[in-house]
Scaffold this motif. Sequence first.
Motif, mmCIF file in Angstrom:
data_model
loop_
_atom_site.group_PDB
_atom_site.id
_atom_site.type_symbol
_atom_site.label_atom_id
_atom_site.label_comp_id
_atom_site.label_asym_id
_atom_site.label_seq_id
_atom_site.Cartn_x
_atom_site.Cartn_y
_atom_site.Cartn_z
ATOM 1 N N LEU A 96 54.071 115.068 60.073
ATOM 2 C CA LEU A 96 54.769 113.271 60.947
ATOM 3 C C LEU A 96 53.281 112.124 60.334
ATOM 4 O O LEU A 96 53.892 111.210 60.740
ATOM 5 C CB LEU A 96 55.096 113.361 61.884
ATOM 6 N N HIS A 97 52.292 112.988 59.361
ATOM 7 C CA HIS A 97 51.752 112.402 58.718
ATOM 8 C C HIS A 97 52.425 111.680 57.165
ATOM 9 O O HIS A 97 52.837 112.534 56.865
ATOM 10 C CB HIS A 97 50.512 113.080 58.490
ATOM 11 N N LYS A 98 51.972 110.091 57.349
ATOM 12 C CA LYS A 98 53.004 109.226 56.141
ATOM 13 C C LYS A 98 52.182 108.427 55.703
ATOM 14 O O LYS A 98 52.951 107.393 54.695
ATOM 15 C CB LYS A 98 54.208 109.686 56.466
ATOM 16 N N THR A 99 51.145 107.983 56.434
ATOM 17 C CA THR A 99 50.368 106.851 56.256
ATOM 18 C C THR A 99 49.735 106.321 54.765
ATOM 19 O O THR A 99 49.108 105.834 54.622
ATOM 20 C CB THR A 99 49.868 106.111 56.952
ATOM 21 N N GLY A 100 48.994 107.858 54.121
ATOM 22 C CA GLY A 100 48.246 107.576 53.095
ATOM 23 C C GLY A 100 49.002 107.691 51.730
ATOM 24 O O GLY A 100 49.871 107.960 51.401
ATOM 25 N N ILE A 101 48.717 106.611 50.656
ATOM 26 C CA ILE A 101 48.982 106.531 49.151
ATOM 27 C C ILE A 101 48.185 106.755 48.646
ATOM 28 O O ILE A 101 47.443 106.916 48.490
ATOM 29 C CB ILE A 101 49.273 104.212 49.463
ATOM 30 N N PHE A 102 48.841 108.707 47.978
ATOM 31 C CA PHE A 102 48.222 108.464 46.384
ATOM 32 C C PHE A 102 48.179 108.433 45.462
ATOM 33 O O PHE A 102 49.350 108.207 44.814
ATOM 34 C CB PHE A 102 48.215 110.476 46.437
ATOM 35 N N THR A 103 47.255 107.731 45.267
ATOM 36 C CA THR A 103 47.285 106.883 44.007
ATOM 37 C C THR A 103 47.614 107.830 43.002
ATOM 38 O O THR A 103 47.332 109.293 42.782
ATOM 39 C CB THR A 103 46.230 105.295 43.508
ATOM 40 N N TRP A 104 47.737 107.620 41.763
ATOM 41 C CA TRP A 104 47.726 108.426 40.185
ATOM 42 C C TRP A 104 45.935 108.745 40.312
ATOM 43 O O TRP A 104 46.066 109.946 39.857
ATOM 44 C CB TRP A 104 49.090 107.745 39.118
ATOM 45 N N ASP A 105 45.550 107.930 39.452
ATOM 46 C CA ASP A 105 44.502 108.402 39.683
ATOM 47 C C ASP A 105 43.829 109.338 40.577
ATOM 48 O O ASP A 105 42.919 109.931 40.148
ATOM 49 C CB ASP A 105 43.608 107.178 40.304
#
Length: 138
Positions: A96-105
Amino acid sequence: MIASALRRLHNSASTKTLSPRLTKFALHPPKSVEVQFSDGTLFNLSAEFLRVHSPAADSKIRSVGGEKVIFGRRHVGIMSAEQIGNYGVRILFDDLHKTGIFTWDYLHHLGANKFSLMRNYIKTLKRHGLSRDPRVKK
């Protein structure tokens, strides 16, 4: 559209070098994500690898001797992914971890450094007596 957003992002941060443009993002739930870039590089990133390298501040980290360590995620899975603007993706894991945004970089960085990052992660776990496997509940 994605390329122009990435150029603006890169131009605003003069210390960064221009990463190749993302050309493919493929979700292979529950085990991995595949990303390909304009320079031809193709990376297959496992759910565990992405989970322990999540850019989120609240990614269920244990502080061990002042060092932040995520452990017990060997069998974590990916449930879904949601594109965020023109610059990244939010991945929902089955813990249920969902808060990280993985940028394309950031995904390019992870792919380009996958082996050294994973090796360092495993060394950190061993140094603190932790495991990639989840703790067995008694």
